[in-house]
Design an enzyme around this catalytic site. Structure first.
Site, PDB file in Angstrom:
ATOM      1  N   THR A  69       0.837  -1.199   0.000  1.00 30.18           N
ATOM      2  CA  THR A  69       0.000   0.000   0.000  1.00 30.18           C
ATOM      3  C   THR A  69       0.872   1.248   0.000  1.00 30.18           C
ATOM      4  O   THR A  69       1.952   1.239   0.581  1.00 30.18           O
ATOM      5  CB  THR A  69      -0.876  -0.038   1.269  1.00 30.18           C
ATOM      6  OG1 THR A  69      -1.827  -1.079   1.127  1.00 30.18           O
ATOM      7  CG2 THR A  69      -1.588   1.273   1.528  1.00 30.18           C
TER       8      THR A  69
ATOM      9  N   ASP B 126      -8.399  -1.714   5.373  1.00 25.86           N
ATOM     10  CA  ASP B 126      -8.318  -0.570   6.284  1.00 25.86           C
ATOM     11  C   ASP B 126      -7.998   0.733   5.556  1.00 25.86           C
ATOM     12  O   ASP B 126      -8.351   1.816   6.017  1.00 25.86           O
ATOM     13  CB  ASP B 126      -7.205  -0.825   7.302  1.00 25.86           C
ATOM     14  CG  ASP B 126      -5.848  -0.984   6.602  1.00 25.86           C
ATOM     15  OD1 ASP B 126      -5.768  -1.813   5.676  1.00 25.86           O
ATOM     16  OD2 ASP B 126      -4.895  -0.275   6.963  1.00 25.86           O
TER      17      ASP B 126
ATOM     18  N   THR C 238       0.028   0.917   6.470  1.00 29.54           N
ATOM     19  CA  THR C 238       0.055  -0.210   5.542  1.00 29.54           C
ATOM     20  C   THR C 238       0.109  -1.478   6.385  1.00 29.54           C
ATOM     21  O   THR C 238       0.423  -1.431   7.560  1.00 29.54           O
ATOM     22  CB  THR C 238       1.271  -0.123   4.604  1.00 29.54           C
ATOM     23  OG1 THR C 238       1.291  -1.299   3.768  1.00 29.54           O
ATOM     24  CG2 THR C 238       2.585  -0.054   5.353  1.00 29.54           C
ATOM     25  N   GLY C 239      -0.203  -2.600   5.773  1.00 28.65           N
ATOM     26  CA  GLY C 239      -0.109  -3.860   6.512  1.00 28.65           C
ATOM     27  C   GLY C 239      -1.380  -4.679   6.433  1.00 28.65           C
ATOM     28  O   GLY C 239      -2.240  -4.429   5.587  1.00 28.65           O
TER      29      GLY C 239
ATOM     30  N   GLY D  99      -4.760  -5.503   6.873  1.00 26.60           N
ATOM     31  CA  GLY D  99      -5.844  -4.543   7.073  1.00 26.60           C
ATOM     32  C   GLY D  99      -6.851  -4.891   8.154  1.00 26.60           C
ATOM     33  O   GLY D  99      -7.368  -3.997   8.831  1.00 26.60           O
TER      34      GLY D  99
HETATM   35  N1  ASP Z   1      -3.629  -2.580   4.329  1.00 27.07           N
HETATM   36  C1  ASP Z   1      -3.948  -3.069   3.024  1.00 27.07           C
HETATM   37  C2  ASP Z   1      -5.221  -3.843   3.073  1.00 27.07           C
HETATM   38  O1  ASP Z   1      -5.387  -4.638   3.991  1.00 27.07           O
HETATM   39  C3  ASP Z   1      -2.907  -3.915   2.430  1.00 27.07           C
HETATM   40  C4  ASP Z   1      -1.543  -3.350   2.391  1.00 27.07           C
HETATM   41  O2  ASP Z   1      -1.183  -2.495   3.199  1.00 27.07           O
HETATM   42  O3  ASP Z   1      -0.780  -3.746   1.502  1.00 27.07           O
HETATM   43  O4  ASP Z   1      -6.004  -3.706   2.185  1.00 27.07           O
END
Ligand code: ASP
Length: 287
Positions: free
Chosen positions: A153, A184, A204-205, A207
């Site tokens: 993200t 998220d 990011t991470g 979600g």
């Molecule tokens: N946070 C994002 C999601 O869960 C994914 C990501 O950060 O790559 O959609």
């Protein structure tokens, strides 16, 4: 893809900085930075995003203005190269805050944001990644949210000459996600938040844990209580890990120009510029 990530965040930084340098708003700066990263195949945003279970790109984005608390978000859009530009139009030109799916695309088109085909957002690397993932899954099951699975993200925070802060986040979500799954990133207070009185934050991470903890707002509240963004960012990662065994990363900035960057994944590409110095990196662990 370490070098590609560093190149990508540095380019995004330069684009945002040039807006700020000309006296532009934090909001304009982060829109430009995020749009550039959406255009960069390296990241999980815009073209080159992870594919969902059906092999489609489905995008979410949010942008928020810390001066007014105005926000614009889109979810599950399939025909926008730059979801952040549609989100910005919602922020500035709609009484609503959030649009999803076909309605979001219709709003974007009516407000001058061009539509594309979903195939225009798909690249060979991601077709192969999904194929590989689904093959393994059929064999012995995958741990979809293992920290080693990349979360790519993109996000940006900025402070302008007027003293206003803003934040934006854009994503293709998680690999092999179910169609219609919203993460998220585009939810206010979860993947993105901005308030001049507390902080601008972008995450990011994984979600699902991040949204359960309303993590961007949680972090901004710690800053409002008098803590440094650097401390709050690290605390957010500790909280994410301890409370829900989640993983991710966060960037935080307050209206005094204090910065926090933290992640509990092996890496997170970041770049940061102030009047005094410019830095970029791929690891930033510990306060
Ligand atoms: N946070 C994002 C999601 O869960 C994914 C990501 O950060 O790559 O959609």
């Amino acid at each position: 893809m370490v070098e590609a990530h560093l190149r990508g965040v540095r380019k995004a930084l330069a684009a945002g900085w040039s807006v700020l340098e000309r006296g532009g708003s934090a909001l304009d700066a982060i829109e430009e930075s995020v749009a550039l990263m959406e255009d960069d195949d390296t990241f999980d945003a815009g073209r080159g995003s992870f594919l969902n279970r059906d092999g489609k790109v489905q995008l979410d984005a949010l942008i928020m203005d810390g001066a007014t608390l105005q926000a614009g978000g889109v979810g599950c859009v399939e025909r926008l190269r730059n979801p952040v530009r549609a989100a910005r139009k919602i922020l500035s030109e709609s009484p609503h805050v959030y649009f999803v799916g076909a309605g979001a695309e219709q709003f974007a088109a009516e407000h001058g944001v061009p539509l594309c085909r979903n195939e225009d957002l798909i690249i060979a690397r991601e077709v192969e990644r999904l194929r590989e993932y689904q093959r393994e899954e059929a064999g012995h099951g995958n741990e979809l949210f293992a920290p080693t699975i990349s979360h790519d993200t993109v996000g940006a925070v900025a402070l302008d000459r007027q003293g206003n802060i803003a934040a934006a986040t854009s994503t293709g979500g998680t690999l092999n996600k179910a169609p219609g799954r919203l993460g998220d990133s585009s939810l206010i207070g979860c993947g993105c938040y901005a308030d001049n009185l507390s902080a601008a934050a972008s995450t990011t991470g994984w979600g699902e844990p991040i949204m359960k903890l309303v993590l961007a707002k949680w972090t901004a509240d710690r800053v409002a209580a008098g803590n440094l963004p650097e401390w709050a960012a690290q605390e957010a990662m500790n909280y994410l890990k301890q409370r829900l065994n989640g993983h991710g990363g966060i960037i935080v900035l307050n209206a005094q120009g204090q910065i926090g960057i933290a992640h509990n994944t092996p890496r997170m590409a970041w770049a940061c510029k102030t009047i005094k110095k410019e830095e970029a990196g791929i690891e930033r662990n510990g306060v």
